[in-house]
Scaffold this motif. Structure first.
Motif, PDB file in Angstrom:
ATOM      1  N   ASP A 134       0.817  -1.223   0.000  1.00  0.00           N
ATOM      2  CA  ASP A 134       0.000   0.000   0.000  1.00  0.00           C
ATOM      3  C   ASP A 134       0.851   1.273   0.000  1.00  0.00           C
ATOM      4  N   ASP A 135       1.136   1.806   1.182  1.00  0.00           N
ATOM      5  CA  ASP A 135       1.825   3.091   1.271  1.00  0.00           C
ATOM      6  C   ASP A 135       3.280   2.957   1.671  1.00  0.00           C
ATOM      7  N   ARG A 136       3.841   1.751   1.587  1.00  0.00           N
ATOM      8  CA  ARG A 136       5.241   1.599   1.991  1.00  0.00           C
ATOM      9  C   ARG A 136       5.978   0.612   1.098  1.00  0.00           C
ATOM     10  N   LEU A 137       7.289   0.858   0.990  1.00  0.00           N
ATOM     11  CA  LEU A 137       8.171  -0.017   0.229  1.00  0.00           C
ATOM     12  C   LEU A 137       9.303  -0.481   1.130  1.00  0.00           C
ATOM     13  N   GLU A 138       9.625  -1.755   1.065  1.00  0.00           N
ATOM     14  CA  GLU A 138      10.794  -2.268   1.770  1.00  0.00           C
ATOM     15  C   GLU A 138      11.954  -2.329   0.789  1.00  0.00           C
ATOM     16  N   VAL A 139      13.086  -1.788   1.210  1.00  0.00           N
ATOM     17  CA  VAL A 139      14.261  -1.733   0.332  1.00  0.00           C
ATOM     18  C   VAL A 139      15.446  -2.406   1.004  1.00  0.00           C
ATOM     19  N   SER A 140      16.387  -2.871   0.179  1.00  0.00           N
ATOM     20  CA  SER A 140      17.595  -3.512   0.697  1.00  0.00           C
ATOM     21  C   SER A 140      18.769  -3.161  -0.199  1.00  0.00           C
ATOM     22  N   ASP A 141      19.953  -3.635   0.187  1.00  0.00           N
ATOM     23  CA  ASP A 141      21.187  -3.429  -0.602  1.00  0.00           C
ATOM     24  C   ASP A 141      21.455  -1.962  -0.886  1.00  0.00           C
ATOM     25  N   LEU A 142      21.269  -1.104   0.105  1.00  0.00           N
ATOM     26  CA  LEU A 142      21.550   0.308  -0.094  1.00  0.00           C
ATOM     27  C   LEU A 142      23.048   0.531  -0.260  1.00  0.00           C
ATOM     28  N   LYS A 143      23.411   1.217  -1.340  1.00  0.00           N
ATOM     29  CA  LYS A 143      24.812   1.505  -1.628  1.00  0.00           C
ATOM     30  C   LYS A 143      24.963   2.977  -2.004  1.00  0.00           C
ATOM     31  N   TYR A 144      25.923   3.598  -1.393  1.00  0.00           N
ATOM     32  CA  TYR A 144      26.149   5.028  -1.615  1.00  0.00           C
ATOM     33  C   TYR A 144      26.559   5.301  -3.053  1.00  0.00           C
ATOM     34  N   MET A 145      25.953   6.323  -3.657  1.00  0.00           N
ATOM     35  CA  MET A 145      26.296   6.755  -5.003  1.00  0.00           C
ATOM     36  C   MET A 145      26.733   8.219  -4.961  1.00  0.00           C
ATOM     37  N   PRO A 146      28.010   8.520  -5.137  1.00  0.00           N
ATOM     38  CA  PRO A 146      28.426   9.926  -5.171  1.00  0.00           C
ATOM     39  C   PRO A 146      27.698  10.667  -6.286  1.00  0.00           C
ATOM     40  N   THR A 147      27.256  11.894  -6.018  1.00  0.00           N
ATOM     41  CA  THR A 147      26.569  12.659  -7.050  1.00  0.00           C
ATOM     42  C   THR A 147      27.527  13.073  -8.162  1.00  0.00           C
ATOM     43  N   ASP A 148      28.815  13.075  -7.876  1.00  0.00           N
ATOM     44  CA  ASP A 148      29.799  13.525  -8.857  1.00  0.00           C
ATOM     45  C   ASP A 148      30.966  12.559  -8.904  1.00  0.00           C
ATOM     46  N   ARG A 149      31.478  12.258 -10.094  1.00  0.00           N
ATOM     47  CA  ARG A 149      32.586  11.305 -10.203  1.00  0.00           C
ATOM     48  C   ARG A 149      33.948  11.980 -10.026  1.00  0.00           C
ATOM     49  N   TYR A 150      33.957  13.295  -9.862  1.00  0.00           N
ATOM     50  CA  TYR A 150      35.206  14.000  -9.601  1.00  0.00           C
ATOM     51  C   TYR A 150      35.277  14.394  -8.122  1.00  0.00           C
ATOM     52  N   PHE A 151      34.715  15.525  -7.798  1.00  0.00           N
ATOM     53  CA  PHE A 151      34.699  16.034  -6.433  1.00  0.00           C
ATOM     54  C   PHE A 151      33.529  16.989  -6.341  1.00  0.00           C
ATOM     55  N   SER A 152      32.805  16.968  -5.237  1.00  0.00           N
ATOM     56  CA  SER A 152      31.669  17.874  -5.077  1.00  0.00           C
ATOM     57  C   SER A 152      31.655  18.446  -3.673  1.00  0.00           C
ATOM     58  N   LEU A 153      30.973  19.554  -3.535  1.00  0.00           N
ATOM     59  CA  LEU A 153      30.946  20.264  -2.269  1.00  0.00           C
ATOM     60  C   LEU A 153      29.586  20.923  -2.091  1.00  0.00           C
ATOM     61  N   VAL A 154      29.072  20.874  -0.880  1.00  0.00           N
ATOM     62  CA  VAL A 154      27.825  21.585  -0.586  1.00  0.00           C
ATOM     63  C   VAL A 154      28.074  23.085  -0.751  1.00  0.00           C
ATOM     64  N   TRP A 155      27.269  23.725  -1.567  1.00  0.00           N
ATOM     65  CA  TRP A 155      27.468  25.143  -1.842  1.00  0.00           C
ATOM     66  C   TRP A 155      26.102  25.780  -2.101  1.00  0.00           C
ATOM     67  N   ASN A 156      25.592  26.494  -1.133  1.00  0.00           N
ATOM     68  CA  ASN A 156      24.302  27.168  -1.282  1.00  0.00           C
ATOM     69  C   ASN A 156      24.490  28.503  -1.968  1.00  0.00           C
ATOM     70  N   SER A 157      23.958  28.616  -3.170  1.00  0.00           N
ATOM     71  CA  SER A 157      24.114  29.835  -3.955  1.00  0.00           C
ATOM     72  C   SER A 157      22.968  29.923  -4.951  1.00  0.00           C
ATOM     73  N   ARG A 158      22.680  31.121  -5.398  1.00  0.00           N
ATOM     74  CA  ARG A 158      21.656  31.301  -6.414  1.00  0.00           C
ATOM     75  C   ARG A 158      22.293  31.187  -7.792  1.00  0.00           C
ATOM     76  N   ILE A 159      21.681  30.428  -8.681  1.00  0.00           N
ATOM     77  CA  ILE A 159      22.147  30.314 -10.059  1.00  0.00           C
ATOM     78  C   ILE A 159      20.963  30.556 -10.989  1.00  0.00           C
ATOM     79  N   LYS A 160      21.265  30.869 -12.245  1.00  0.00           N
ATOM     80  CA  LYS A 160      20.211  31.115 -13.224  1.00  0.00           C
ATOM     81  C   LYS A 160      20.233  30.037 -14.297  1.00  0.00           C
TER      82      LYS A 160
END
Length: 283
Positions: free
Chosen positions: A151-177
């Protein structure tokens, strides 16, 4: 030759080898962190400087610890998570918001009361499942396997981290257009920047506008530190949305740079490293 080799050259040898091992090539798959560490240990004292290798292994192990600690050490409840997957074929893409309970590498995703799964969801026809959420001001993505729907829920397994970037990334709060050919510029909130990707978010009310006018390649204009800190103009970089996640009252988009030059990517990475150093100084 041992220490007759220039010290910076010994560092470069290890760094270049790590990059080669962990990069995807047409003739081989990239090695993961464990495999890379094994290769470094095998070549330490032979092909690689032992001292440099020790430091490199320590950094890789630290990176691995940071990506595993949030779910392997204890249970965790995450408010405003997102689950996404392709259904039946690669053209049907679904993203849902809700809450997530993690326990080791398994979890239960509880759907938001305002959303509904496709009728009679067939798990055998679900592909490329991923889960995302914010933790400690950072945005994380994990691949997952669906093992049960109720119904309203899913059971998940085998969680594996996926980097958002294959080089290097950093949290950066900024406005972009965002600049599209058939639509006026749209200012959005960037939450993460990398050498290969931009992650931004908009209120759910703007989701239709994004899907209609920014579904193809579009330009991104940067502001503030990203302009003044870089010697290469970054306002002409082209992006394309690759993933979409609903996260509470916001929709999060992961985009990939299109046709980026090596000098442009180097400029971004230099800005990111400089920003990281500044952040460490203020801790």
């Amino acid at each position: 030759k041992g220490k007759d080799i220039l010290y910076l050259s010994r560092i470069l040898c290890v760094a270049d080898s790590i990059d080669a091992m962990m990069s995807s090539k047409s003739y081989k798959r990239p090695k993961n962190v464990d495999e890379t560490i094994r290769e470094l240990k095998k070549g330490s004292g032979k092909h690689f400087d032992p001292e440099v290798t020790k430091v490199a292994i320590s950094l890789l192990e630290n990176t691995m610890d940071q990506t595993n600690v949030m779910m392997l050490n204890h249970s965790k409840f995450i408010n405003y998570a997102s689950i996404s997957f392709n259904y039946k074929d690669l053209h049907n893409y679904f993203s849902f918001g809700g809450n997530l309970i993690l326990r080791n590498s398994q979890g239960v995703f509880i759907l938001s009361s305002t959303e509904h799964f496709p009728a009679e969801l067939d798990l055998s026809k679900v592909y490329h499942t991923s889960i995302s959420f914010f933790e400690n001001y950072d945005f994380y993505e994990f691949s997952a396997s669906l093992i049960r729907v109720d119904d309203d829920r899913l059971e998940v397994s085998d969680l594996k981290y996926m980097p958002t970037d294959r080089y290097f990334s950093l949290v950066w709060n900024s406005r972009i257009k965002l600049n599209a050919k058939d639509h006026e510029s749209l200012e959005v909130e960037m939450i993460k920047l990398g050498g290969d990707t931009i992650v931004f978010q908009v209120p759910n009310s703007q989701e239709n506008e994004i899907s209609q006018h920014f579904k193809d390649i579009f330009d991104v204009s940067f502001h503030g530190d990203l302009v003044t800190s870089s010697s290469v103009p970054l306002g002409t970089l082209q992006n394309k949305i690759t993933k979409v996640y609903r996260n509470g009252v916001h929709t999060v988009y992961v985009t990939k740079f299109e046709s980026i030059t090596s000098s442009e990517r180097d400029a971004i990475l230099r800005v990111l490293f400089r920003k990281q150093i500044e952040l460490r100084k203020h801790k």
